[in-house]
Design a protein around this motif. Structure first.
Motif, PDB file in Angstrom:
ATOM      1  N   UNK A 266       0.803  -1.230   0.000  1.00 37.28           N
ATOM      2  CA  UNK A 266       0.000   0.000   0.000  1.00 37.28           C
ATOM      3  C   UNK A 266       0.833   1.276   0.000  1.00 37.28           C
ATOM      4  N   UNK A 267       2.111   1.168  -0.307  1.00 40.76           N
ATOM      5  CA  UNK A 267       2.943   2.373  -0.428  1.00 40.76           C
ATOM      6  C   UNK A 267       2.682   3.091  -1.743  1.00 40.76           C
ATOM      7  N   UNK A 268       2.501   2.297  -2.817  1.00 42.01           N
ATOM      8  CA  UNK A 268       2.179   2.889  -4.118  1.00 42.01           C
ATOM      9  C   UNK A 268       0.665   3.002  -4.223  1.00 42.01           C
ATOM     10  N   UNK A 269       0.191   4.215  -4.402  1.00 41.12           N
ATOM     11  CA  UNK A 269      -1.238   4.465  -4.487  1.00 41.12           C
ATOM     12  C   UNK A 269      -1.577   5.030  -5.864  1.00 41.12           C
ATOM     13  N   UNK A 270      -2.853   5.254  -6.098  1.00 47.55           N
ATOM     14  CA  UNK A 270      -3.269   5.776  -7.403  1.00 47.55           C
ATOM     15  C   UNK A 270      -4.470   6.695  -7.224  1.00 47.55           C
ATOM     16  N   UNK A 271      -4.680   7.540  -8.221  1.00 45.53           N
ATOM     17  CA  UNK A 271      -5.848   8.438  -8.241  1.00 45.53           C
ATOM     18  C   UNK A 271      -6.513   8.357  -9.608  1.00 45.53           C
ATOM     19  N   UNK A 272      -7.805   8.635  -9.627  1.00 43.88           N
ATOM     20  CA  UNK A 272      -8.558   8.642 -10.883  1.00 43.88           C
ATOM     21  C   UNK A 272      -8.590  10.037 -11.513  1.00 43.88           C
ATOM     22  N   UNK A 273      -8.159  11.048 -10.764  1.00 45.02           N
ATOM     23  CA  UNK A 273      -8.241  12.427 -11.235  1.00 45.02           C
ATOM     24  C   UNK A 273      -7.557  12.594 -12.593  1.00 45.02           C
ATOM     25  N   UNK A 274      -8.306  13.085 -13.563  1.00 50.62           N
ATOM     26  CA  UNK A 274      -7.838  13.305 -14.932  1.00 50.62           C
ATOM     27  C   UNK A 274      -7.279  12.029 -15.562  1.00 50.62           C
ATOM     28  N   UNK A 275      -7.787  10.878 -15.123  1.00 50.97           N
ATOM     29  CA  UNK A 275      -7.473   9.648 -15.821  1.00 50.97           C
ATOM     30  C   UNK A 275      -8.051   9.692 -17.227  1.00 50.97           C
ATOM     31  N   UNK A 276      -7.493   8.873 -18.096  1.00 50.10           N
ATOM     32  CA  UNK A 276      -7.891   8.887 -19.505  1.00 50.10           C
ATOM     33  C   UNK A 276      -8.474   7.532 -19.873  1.00 50.10           C
ATOM     34  N   UNK A 277      -9.778   7.521 -20.154  1.00 53.78           N
ATOM     35  CA  UNK A 277     -10.526   6.282 -20.360  1.00 53.78           C
ATOM     36  C   UNK A 277     -10.397   5.808 -21.803  1.00 53.78           C
ATOM     37  N   UNK A 278     -10.071   4.519 -21.952  1.00 58.13           N
ATOM     38  CA  UNK A 278      -9.946   3.933 -23.284  1.00 58.13           C
ATOM     39  C   UNK A 278     -10.889   2.739 -23.401  1.00 58.13           C
ATOM     40  N   UNK A 279     -11.719   2.681 -24.428  1.00 57.79           N
ATOM     41  CA  UNK A 279     -12.667   1.579 -24.588  1.00 57.79           C
ATOM     42  C   UNK A 279     -12.133   0.463 -25.483  1.00 57.79           C
ATOM     43  N   UNK A 280     -12.516  -0.759 -25.153  1.00 57.03           N
ATOM     44  CA  UNK A 280     -12.359  -1.891 -26.065  1.00 57.03           C
ATOM     45  C   UNK A 280     -13.724  -2.207 -26.648  1.00 57.03           C
ATOM     46  N   UNK A 281     -13.746  -2.930 -27.759  1.00 55.94           N
ATOM     47  CA  UNK A 281     -15.025  -3.143 -28.438  1.00 55.94           C
ATOM     48  C   UNK A 281     -15.042  -4.468 -29.184  1.00 55.94           C
ATOM     49  N   UNK A 282     -16.234  -4.865 -29.591  1.00 58.22           N
ATOM     50  CA  UNK A 282     -16.419  -6.005 -30.473  1.00 58.22           C
ATOM     51  C   UNK A 282     -16.906  -5.507 -31.822  1.00 58.22           C
ATOM     52  N   UNK A 283     -16.383  -6.142 -32.861  1.00 56.17           N
ATOM     53  CA  UNK A 283     -16.815  -5.820 -34.215  1.00 56.17           C
ATOM     54  C   UNK A 283     -16.966  -7.099 -35.018  1.00 56.17           C
ATOM     55  N   UNK A 284     -17.643  -7.009 -36.148  1.00 49.48           N
ATOM     56  CA  UNK A 284     -17.957  -8.175 -36.990  1.00 49.48           C
ATOM     57  C   UNK A 284     -17.389  -7.954 -38.392  1.00 49.48           C
ATOM     58  N   UNK A 285     -16.593  -8.914 -38.866  1.00 53.21           N
ATOM     59  CA  UNK A 285     -16.004  -8.821 -40.201  1.00 53.21           C
ATOM     60  C   UNK A 285     -17.091  -9.015 -41.261  1.00 53.21           C
ATOM     61  N   UNK A 286     -17.077  -8.169 -42.260  1.00 55.58           N
ATOM     62  CA  UNK A 286     -18.072  -8.260 -43.330  1.00 55.58           C
ATOM     63  C   UNK A 286     -17.901  -9.585 -44.073  1.00 55.58           C
ATOM     64  N   UNK A 287     -19.031 -10.272 -44.311  1.00 59.12           N
ATOM     65  CA  UNK A 287     -18.993 -11.567 -44.976  1.00 59.12           C
ATOM     66  C   UNK A 287     -18.535 -12.688 -44.080  1.00 59.12           C
ATOM     67  N   UNK A 288     -18.655 -12.504 -42.757  1.00 60.22           N
ATOM     68  CA  UNK A 288     -18.200 -13.531 -41.811  1.00 60.22           C
ATOM     69  C   UNK A 288     -18.951 -14.846 -42.030  1.00 60.22           C
ATOM     70  N   UNK A 289     -18.263 -15.981 -41.847  1.00 57.00           N
ATOM     71  CA  UNK A 289     -18.877 -17.276 -42.180  1.00 57.00           C
ATOM     72  C   UNK A 289     -20.046 -17.658 -41.292  1.00 57.00           C
ATOM     73  N   UNK A 290     -20.048 -17.198 -40.039  1.00 55.72           N
ATOM     74  CA  UNK A 290     -21.134 -17.569 -39.134  1.00 55.72           C
ATOM     75  C   UNK A 290     -22.389 -16.745 -39.309  1.00 55.72           C
ATOM     76  N   UNK A 291     -22.323 -15.726 -40.149  1.00 56.43           N
ATOM     77  CA  UNK A 291     -23.493 -14.906 -40.421  1.00 56.43           C
ATOM     78  C   UNK A 291     -23.574 -13.680 -39.538  1.00 56.43           C
TER      79      UNK A 291
END
Length: 371
Positions: A266-291
């Motif tokens: 607990x010596x190293x701490x952290x803060x959320x102040x001015x943190x920078x949020x990055x999203x991950x996502x799901x996408x679908x390839x056009x013409x995918x075999x499963x439809x």
């Protein structure tokens, strides 16, 4: 950005095994699957979907186990459709190659939203069908034409509290202030979030960040370079530079926050102040075999908050569905980058800007930090 972050999540799971937080029996089962039981197709050119199957492409290792537990196995029970986990890594180039082959073997990919948007505008990704995928189950502003948000992480300030007494940093100006907070710093090697941090420290208001003034950001970083001990490329590097005392502050991934607290006593701490949020996502390839329809149904099924909590527990990914917030206990909420109390202090990265500018910006950033 996603590939480096996802690989770091896998390293975190390995640490959980070492800590006894994941049973050795379970680890052995996972290892057996990965080393012995995985079909050759998964190890080489990726899984190929048969009838009534989908292939979900992630970044490998234990991520596949997490995605299967949270999303794949439940989807099979709900629909009878098998979801194969392919860990070969859906880089933007690999997704493009799948499409251009004329007969893609991938269906759904874990992808940066800005990459999905760029590929989608070239006709390589299916538009997200929001009659199946529920935009109301996303945090506002995080549903795109070709990508559906599935998790979040942040770049946040971690600091050695033993060096600053009662003083706590409250934003990026403090990160760049070595008189008020003495000691060396560490920044991310691959640029994302660092431009925003530099500009915030230089007085740019959060709502005026975009389009990013790269010249101003790079000047700020160049002028500060004497105070930077390292540019880390992976989460373990960001931890070690603080734990070994080389730096008194670093900008780290939020998934490392609890680990670095424990490892430092607990010596190293952290803060959320001015943190920078990055999203991950799901996408679908056009013409995918499963439809397209089955792929959209899978994405919709992954919006269930209880399933996203499993991903949070296993990989530290902040849930995309805000309904998951109520399912987290106070300690989990403290570590969740998109818990309302934490999110209100932060700034989301602009995916539209990254879609257009990330490649050239990274080239310029690399020259600055290498000079």
């Amino acid at each position: 950005m996603t590939d480096r972050f996802e690989k770091d999540c896998l390293e975190i799971l390995e640490k959980k095994v070492a800590r006894g937080e994941l049973s050795r029996r379970r680890f052995a089962q996972i290892a057996a699957f990965l080393i012995v039981g995985a079909p050759a197709a998964l190890k080489a050119k990726g899984a190929m979907a048969a009838a009534d199957e989908l292939v979900f492409v992630n970044w490998g290792g234990d991520a596949g186990t997490a995605y299967d537990k949270a999303y794949g196995a439940p989807f099979k029970e709900e629909t009878g459709i098998t979801v194969k986990q392919d860990g070969s890594g859906p880089t933007e180039g690999a997704v493009q190659a799948q499409f251009e082959s004329g007969s893609p073997t991938w269906d759904i990919v874990d992808i940066d939203p800005f990459s999905a948007e760029a590929l989608g505008k070239k006709g390589m990704m299916e538009p997200i069908d929001y009659t199946i995928v529920d935009k109301a189950k996303m945090r506002p502003g995080f549903g795109w034409e070709y990508a559906a948000s599935s998790y979040f992480f942040s770049y946040i300030i971690a600091y050695d509290a033993s060096k600053f007494g009662d003083k706590v940093p409250t934003g990026m100006a403090d990160f760049f202030d070595v008189e008020k907070f003495p000691g060396k710093r560490s920044l991310y090697k691959w640029g994302a979030g660092m431009w925003e941090a530099a500009l915030l420290a230089d007085g740019v208001p959060a709502d005026k960040l975009y389009p990013l003034d790269l010249d101003r950001a790079h000047k700020k970083i160049a002028d500060f370079k004497d105070n930077i001990v390292s540019f880390w490329g992976g989460g373990s590097e960001s931890q070690s530079v603080l734990l070994n005392g080389e730096a008194s502050m670093a900008l780290i991934w939020s998934t490392r926050a609890s680990l670095i607290e424990k490892d430092s006593g607990d010596t190293i701490k952290f803060v959320w102040d001015q943190g920078l949020i990055s999203p991950g996502a799901m996408g679908v390839i056009k013409g995918n075999p499963g439809g397209k329809e089955n792929a959209m149904k899978f994405i919709a099924s992954a919006q269930v908050p209880e399933k996203q909590v499993i991903m949070f527990d296993m990989l530290g990914q902040g849930p995309a569905n805000p309904a998951a917030d109520a399912l987290l206990n106070p300690e989990q909420a403290r570590l969740n980058p998109v818990d309302p109390a934490n999110m209100s202090k932060q700034i989301p990265l602009d995916m539209a800007w990254y879609e257009t500018n990330y490649g050239p910006a990274l080239d310029a950033y690399t020259k600055v930090i290498s000079a």
